[in-house]
Every structure is written in structure tokens, then in C-alpha cells.
Design a protein around this motif. Sequence first.
Motif, short mmCIF file in Angstrom:
data_model
loop_
_atom_site.label_atom_id
_atom_site.label_comp_id
_atom_site.label_asym_id
_atom_site.label_seq_id
_atom_site.Cartn_x
_atom_site.Cartn_y
_atom_site.Cartn_z
N ASP A 119 -29.98 -23.46 13.50
CA ASP A 119 -30.51 -24.36 14.54
C ASP A 119 -29.37 -25.02 15.31
O ASP A 119 -29.42 -25.15 16.54
CB ASP A 119 -31.40 -25.43 13.90
CG ASP A 119 -32.70 -24.86 13.35
OD1 ASP A 119 -33.07 -23.75 13.78
OD2 ASP A 119 -33.34 -25.52 12.51
N LYS A 120 -28.32 -25.43 14.58
CA LYS A 120 -27.17 -26.04 15.22
C LYS A 120 -26.48 -25.04 16.15
O LYS A 120 -26.09 -25.38 17.29
CB LYS A 120 -26.19 -26.51 14.13
CG LYS A 120 -24.82 -26.93 14.62
CD LYS A 120 -24.83 -28.27 15.29
CE LYS A 120 -23.40 -28.72 15.59
NZ LYS A 120 -23.35 -30.00 16.32
N GLU A 161 -27.79 -22.53 17.67
CA GLU A 161 -28.62 -22.29 18.85
C GLU A 161 -28.40 -23.39 19.89
O GLU A 161 -28.32 -23.12 21.09
CB GLU A 161 -30.09 -22.23 18.45
CG GLU A 161 -31.01 -21.84 19.60
CD GLU A 161 -32.43 -21.57 19.14
OE1 GLU A 161 -33.30 -21.40 20.02
OE2 GLU A 161 -32.67 -21.51 17.92
N GLY A 162 -28.28 -24.62 19.42
CA GLY A 162 -28.01 -25.72 20.34
C GLY A 162 -26.67 -25.57 21.02
O GLY A 162 -26.53 -25.85 22.23
N GLU A 163 -25.65 -25.13 20.28
CA GLU A 163 -24.33 -24.92 20.87
C GLU A 163 -24.37 -23.82 21.93
O GLU A 163 -23.77 -23.95 23.00
CB GLU A 163 -23.33 -24.54 19.78
CG GLU A 163 -22.98 -25.66 18.83
CD GLU A 163 -22.24 -26.80 19.51
OE1 GLU A 163 -21.45 -26.50 20.42
OE2 GLU A 163 -22.47 -27.95 19.14
N ASP A 178 -26.97 -22.82 23.65
CA ASP A 178 -27.78 -23.26 24.80
C ASP A 178 -26.93 -24.05 25.78
O ASP A 178 -27.19 -24.03 26.99
CB ASP A 178 -28.94 -24.13 24.32
CG ASP A 178 -30.08 -23.29 23.74
OD1 ASP A 178 -30.15 -22.09 24.07
OD2 ASP A 178 -30.89 -23.84 22.96
N ARG A 179 -25.91 -24.76 25.29
CA ARG A 179 -25.06 -25.54 26.19
C ARG A 179 -24.16 -24.65 27.05
O ARG A 179 -23.68 -25.08 28.09
CB ARG A 179 -24.22 -26.53 25.37
CG ARG A 179 -24.97 -27.78 24.97
CD ARG A 179 -24.03 -28.82 24.37
NE ARG A 179 -23.75 -28.56 22.98
CZ ARG A 179 -24.52 -28.97 21.97
NH1 ARG A 179 -25.65 -29.63 22.23
NH2 ARG A 179 -24.20 -28.71 20.73
N GLU A 226 -30.40 -24.86 8.86
CA GLU A 226 -29.81 -25.95 9.65
C GLU A 226 -28.67 -25.42 10.51
O GLU A 226 -28.53 -25.80 11.68
CB GLU A 226 -29.30 -27.05 8.71
CG GLU A 226 -30.40 -27.83 8.01
CD GLU A 226 -29.83 -28.91 7.10
OE1 GLU A 226 -28.59 -29.13 7.17
OE2 GLU A 226 -30.60 -29.53 6.34
N ARG A 255 -32.57 -16.08 29.46
CA ARG A 255 -32.70 -16.77 28.18
C ARG A 255 -31.61 -16.30 27.23
O ARG A 255 -30.86 -15.38 27.53
CB ARG A 255 -34.06 -16.48 27.54
CG ARG A 255 -35.25 -16.62 28.48
CD ARG A 255 -35.56 -18.07 28.79
NE ARG A 255 -36.72 -18.18 29.65
CZ ARG A 255 -37.98 -18.23 29.21
NH1 ARG A 255 -38.23 -18.12 27.91
NH2 ARG A 255 -38.99 -18.37 30.05
#
Length: 976
Positions: free
Chosen positions: A895-896, A898-900, A902-903, A892, A960
Amino acid sequence: MSDFTPGQRWISDGEANLGLGTILFCDARTVRVYFAASEETRTYSTRQAPLTRVVFGSGDQVESADGETLRVEDIKEDANGLVTYICARQDGTLTELPESCLNDRMAFHQARDKLLTGQVDRNDAFNLRYRSLNHHARLQRHPGYGFSGPKVDLIPHQTGIALDVANRHRPRVLLADEVGLGKTIEAGLILHRMMVTGRVGRTLILVPESLTHQWLVELLRRFGLEARLLDEKQSQQYPDENPFDTAQLVLASAQWLFANPRRQQQAEACQWDMLIVDEAHHLNEEDADSGYPFVSTLTAQIPSVLLLTATPEQLGAERHFALLQLLDPERYHDLETFKQEEERHAPLANIMDGLVALHEQRTPLSAEREAQLLAFIADDEDAQQAWQALRADGDEDAQQLAFARLRSALLDRHGLGRVMFHHSRRDIAGFPERRLHTQRLEAPLPYQRVVRRLQRNEDYLDTLMIEHELAYPDLLLYPEDTYMALTTEDADPWWKIDPRVQAIIDWVEEHPGEQALVICHSSATVRSLAEGLRVIAGLHVPVFHEHMSLIERDRAAAAFVDGESNCPLLICAEVGAEGRNFQNCHHLIMFDVPTHPDQLEQRIGRLDRIGQQHPIDIHLLTLEGTPMEAVARWYAEGVMSFGEPTGLGSELYDAFNESLDAALLDADELDAVIADTRDALEERRQKRQAGRYRLLAHRTAGQPQAMADLITELDDQEKLSRYLEQASEVFGFDIKDLGGELYHIAPTGQLLDGLPGLVKGEEGFSATFSRSVALERDDVERLSWEHPLVQELLSRAIDSPHGNTSLALLKHPAIPAGRLMTEVMFVTQTPAPKALHAGRFLPPTPIRVLLDQGGQVLTKNVSFGGLAKHLQRVKRAMARDIIKQCLPQLREMLDKAEGEADRELPALVKAAHQGMCDTLDQELARLKALAARTPGIRQDEIDALQQERDQLEVAINDSRLRLDAVRVIVTVDPNS
């Protein structure tokens, strides 16, 4: 047999940035892989290939070649081991995706997979990885990258040229500096920068036979570039392959290659990125044996070309035009047109002189010059605005900007700086004064007898040459050699009768604590002179000549340069002194005179260099009434060689050497030759100043000091020494401070294999961070961010999986025990060919995300360094148990994270894209504007730059993120 099958997809363990690879070929020994995203091909041994097979499982996300994201439901494998994925689209429909149709730019979470299976590395390796990523990104962006590493002085005119040329797409230029101003250094800087940034891969360097070893040593010693010196003997070691394909950097004798049609065909058959030709003025389009046709063939197929030459106009307009034609046959297609363009140089040079006077002293242009200026800029609106601003009474900054714009417009428009670069000592500050001290000594009787006999009997010269096998004019200029050839074996050695030996001894006694470089014409004289000084005066001095090994020469030079050695003299041979820097002293004792003015300038140039802090005292020892004294007078009074370099010595030698030879034994004829030489010198000086060279001098005046200052930024010793200290603990080497800014780097028992300069069981090497110390000591390596060892450390820390996972304990009184944190490092990936040098705009940039188990982002509150110093290592067995217990939370948190990350990516991409547009769009506009007004801009250069810009735009926008490294942190009771 291997497990590799053509068509399978694999990734490189050590070079993840290459993207997804495809097996092209495999046999029992090797496997060849093509990485389409980066346009790179690699060949590995099948036994130790650093490759990982890519096979996705059910539930994994994959990407097709057209960019569609799919979820794997099942896989099928055929008899050849090729995989087809059964995938679900976003709308739920199923499709088959052969592995050959996977996106070449897919990112792989190797660190994630490694961590979740309980594999962790040392904590210090993780720290080093993060710091390496930041240093690497900083270096890639820095405009001085590629220029900082070479072991050279930071001289503005050299660094300015290097920056200008190396930043061009496919540069093709003529480097035509006066003797001693650093053409070789400029070429080396350009080559090094373009190789480091990936713009150049394979390079062929052609030099005169006598300079091959000097180039070989200079490339390695100054630039850290290992060249393959190719000759016939070396070539014959490759009977079944092209010898020119055996190395990336090939150095060869021009004479050998020009005389060998078979080897020429082999060289022409290779793919080269750059060609460098030294002493290019020897090329003659009317003489096939000079190599001109062969070089013409090469320049037609090699994109980047550097021609190095003495001042080319001494060869005449036709030969000068022929050299320029090698670089740009479209621009230089007609000799008469070229001559007409040359006629405009004098008026333009007069205008430039007037603009300088206006800018610096506010002296207005004459009406005639202003009219000429307006005619030159009639169709250039920007130049007209700059002219109006310059003549107005604006502030100092506005005046400076206007002058720079107008100067650039005038010089760019006429193309002088695009193809040819020329510097003169008259236009460059920093050179010392030269002072000549001539000591006339009475020749010993044996020497006098030979001279008198030569004067009385013309046939005696032939007797000496034929019967005693003495070379001409050496037998006249070097009487000690003639004496030894004419005497019996039991006769006294020449140094017992030659007054020059005692003169050197007297100099040492009269200059206590000072040093002098003594140069003789041959290694035999060097050895005999050293023996004479030892026997007569007890002076033990080092010698330096071409028959010594490189290590022996380095030791001799170090003994002389070392300030604590108290060594008063170094006796050097002609060839042995070439290219060396001995400016630690300022006394030069000329034991004799060379046969050519360029050799004389080479001698003085060992001490007379930019940065020399003292006047150069030249002590010339001559023997009265001998041919040696006659030649010395011709140099001093005719060529004016002892004053300052004229750049005309070779031309004057060609014009007067026969007359001089005839006058060596006739004082009246000698006076006439000296007078004629001096007149020719003045005539040629005035002709040179008429046009082109004055314009090129104005270009020199614009060379920025800023580039040298930028390079100095990368010389930051504190950052580099701290990094090496951290790396030494991970990679297993030791750095010992020797004092005096010297260090010794040696392997330890834990050394990892393959580090440059370090081998287990060997001594290591001496090094310094100081540029000035490195320049004084040829036996000491200079540590920089571009040194091979540092580059290898950065590469291993970043590209290998070592250090991409870690687990540590955090003991801190302000943080309760039992909390779980993750420190996740992402890196931007911009798959693009190396030649684009995408890293100057968006290098692999680390993005750090620090999370706790509740999902709170702590990155901005807790710095990397502040956190790292509180962390403690944990045994691997315990680390595996902790990870096993925390797998759900870790998934978890990753995944969190990675989202941070990506921003943050869009802002990085936007900034990189803007930087690329600002840089390349401005240069494109400049080149297009120039091309509309002058033929000096090649259309293929504009097209290539436009293509580069378009490719970079696609690559940057397609950037990327790759999960690079993960550290799990567990908080514990500080009292435990």
C-alpha cells in the motif's frame, strides 16, 4: 460445456494491458472476448483460454463505468453465472452494480494476489521482466522504432521518405524513384513501421506475376514480414470463406486478380488498412483489363495507399494525372487544371536553383527571379520573413534555418512532396562509376552459318520459329540455344565451340583473387556454362537460377559472398538474380545481353548500389557480326545504358524496339536506329529537367541524414547482446560466438515452446548484430530489437505473469540481518486503440519503488542493477513460509509503495501530454496553413489528425498505474 457466459467479465493473463474484457460468444470450442478499453477482440480455445474470471469479494475496491469508486459489501449471482455487486458509496449509501457496468479500464493487481498466496518465480525472470519493461518503453518512444529492424542499408533518401510517409495519418502517395533507387525498400520500411506501431493491420499488396515470389522473399528476408501469397490454387482451399480474410498480409498477382471478377469482389469485401500496388504505371483508365477500375474501387475504400511506379510522366500527362487521381480524387479532379499547375513548375524550379546559389555561394537572385519569388509568397508571412532572413548577413545557423523554412514553404505550398516522391541518381551521392569493357570475339562457324542464312533468306526466320519452336528474338540473341536446337544429339555441346567460355577462363586467370558475377539469359545456359567451365578448366563454381529452391540459392550466394571461400565466379540467370545484392564484387561479366533495357539495368544493379566501394567493371562479351552485337551497340550508343541509369530505357524500348528488330541484320539501318534513339534520349532528358523533376530534386536535397543516424542508435549491439544473454537463461536457448561477427542461436533442453526460429531438437539459426554483415549474407539473420525472436522475448517477459513475483536473500555486510524489503514495479497504462500509437508519447513505463519494513523509501539510493547482483535465490518452499509469516507487513508495504508510485504518475502524464501537444499541434497548424494556400492538403487528413490528437489527449490524461511485479527481499547474515 465451458464455464464462460456472455456478459461475464474476464481479463487476459498474457495481455493485461487490454483492460477488462466482456464475453461476447462461447460454444464448445471457442470463446470470443471484447476488450472495450483497447477496442480489441480476441478469440480463444475454451480448453486453453489464457483468461482469468473477475469476481470481487467483500472489501474490494471497484470502479463503475462512470468512474465512481465503490467498496464491495456483498455479491449476487444469477442462474446464468452473471454477478451483481452490492456496493457502498463514499457517503455510505448502498447501490447495485452489475458486472457489465464495471469500468473497462480497471487495473488488476495480479502480482499482488499471486505474491500474497505464496506463489513466486525465479529471481532471474524478475530481473528480465524489469529490464524488458525499460527496453520496451525506450523502443516505443524512439522515433526510429519500426525502421531499425529491416535488413536494409540506411540510405537517407529512403529513410527520409519512410519517416515522412509513415508518420502521416492515412498516407496516400506515389513512390516514383528511378530504377534501382529502392521503391520497394521505401514501401517495405513504411509498411513495417506502420505495422510495428499498430497504425496498420491488414494490408493487400498487388504486384506483377513475375515479381510475386521476389516480393514474398523480400518481405520475409528484409522485413521479417510473413505474407500469404494468394493465387487461384490457394484460394480454392477456402471454398466456404473469403480467402482474402485468411491472413493479415496478403500478396497477390495483379494479373490474376484483374482477370478474375469473383476474386475482385472478395477482395473488395474485406476491410483493409493499406493497399500497395507495384508497377502501377501499367494501370490505364482507358483499359478496363489493366485493372484500373478495380484499383480505383479499392483506393476509394482503403485509407492508406502506396503506388509504386517507374517515372510516371513517361506515360504522358493524362496517365500521370490518372494515377494521382487514384490517390486524391478531390485534389486531382480536372485534367486541364492539373496541366495549368504543371506550367508553374519551371519558374518555381528556377527560383529554387537561385535560392540554392544564394544560400551556398551568396549569389544574389536576379531581379526577374526575385519578382517571381515575391509573387509566390505574397500571402505567406512566414515565408516572407524567411526570405528576408536569408538575404540578410546573419550567422551560418540562422542562414541555414531561413533557407530550410523558405524551401519547405515553397515546396509544401505546391504539394510536390505530399503526393509524389521521386529521386534521381543525379541528385544522390554514393553511386560508383561504371566502366564498360567490350570484348569482341569471332563467332564460331555454326553460329556464322545461321546468321548468313538469315541475311540471305527472310523465310528462314519463320522456319526456325515454326519447325524448331524457337522464340523470337531469342533465337537471334542467344546463338547457343539455336545451335543446340539445330544439331543432332551426338554433336558437341555449344560450350566446346563458343569462345565466350574461354574468355571467362582467361578472365579468371588474369584476375587472381578477384570475383565476378556472370549473368546469362536462362537457367539452361547457366547450367551448361558451369559444366563447360568444370570440364575445360576444372573450375567448380556455384550457380544461381530460378529452378533452385530458396535454400539452394542462399547457399550458392553465401559461397560466393563469403570472403574465405575463394570462389572466383557465380553464374546467375536473369530471373534468379532479381533483387539480390552481390556488391561484394565489382566485376560483372555479361555472357549475353537481355531483350529489354530494364533487365539490363537489373543486371548491373546487382553490383551498382549505394555503398559500393569500387567502380563497376562491366565485361561485355559479344560475337562479331551477330544480332547480339547489334543490340549491345544499341544499349551502349543509343540508350547509353552502361554509363548511368537514365530512367528512360523502357520508354525508348517502346519507341524503337520494332525498328531495332528490323535492323538486327542490317548494319546501315542499325546506325540510323542508334542515332534516332540517342536524339530521343537527349530530348526526353531535357524535357524531364524542365520543371517537376527539378522541384522533386530539391525535395530530395532536403532529406535528413538525421533519420538514418537515429536508426543507428537502435543498432546498439552491446545492449541487445546483453539482453539476449539474460533472456537465454530464462527462456532456454544458447548463443554461440562463431567469430567474424557471426553467432549461432540454438535451443536447449529447457527451451520454452513457440519462440520464432527455435524448435526443440532442431539446429536453430545463424545470426549477426552487424547490419553490414547481414546485408552481405542472405543466409544470416540480423538480430535487432525488432527481430521476431527479440519481440517475442520482450512480449513474453512483459505480458505473461512469469517473473512478476520473486523472493530473494540479500547478503551484505553493511545491512543487518533480519530486515524485510520490497521492490515493487508499477507500469503506466494508457488504454487506447493500437492505431493511435500512444506509446510514442507514453508507453507502458515502469516505476520502481524500493521500501524497507519501516516504510523508508530507498529507490534513489539503491539502483536496480546494484541490488540485483547481490541477491541470491531461495527455494520456493522456504519462500512460501517467509511470505506467510510476513503477510501483514507485506500488505502495508505494498500500500505504501502504491502511494509512492501514484506521486510520480502526474509528472509522467504531464510530460507525455506536452510532448503530444508539441508534436501534433505543430503538425495541425502546418497542415491548416498549407490547406489555406494550396489544394494539396486533404481535409480528411486534417480531420483525422485532429481526431487523433483529441483521442490521445483523453487517453493520456486517463492513464493509470498497474502493479506489475513484486520482489520480497530478506536480509541475512553474510557469514551464514
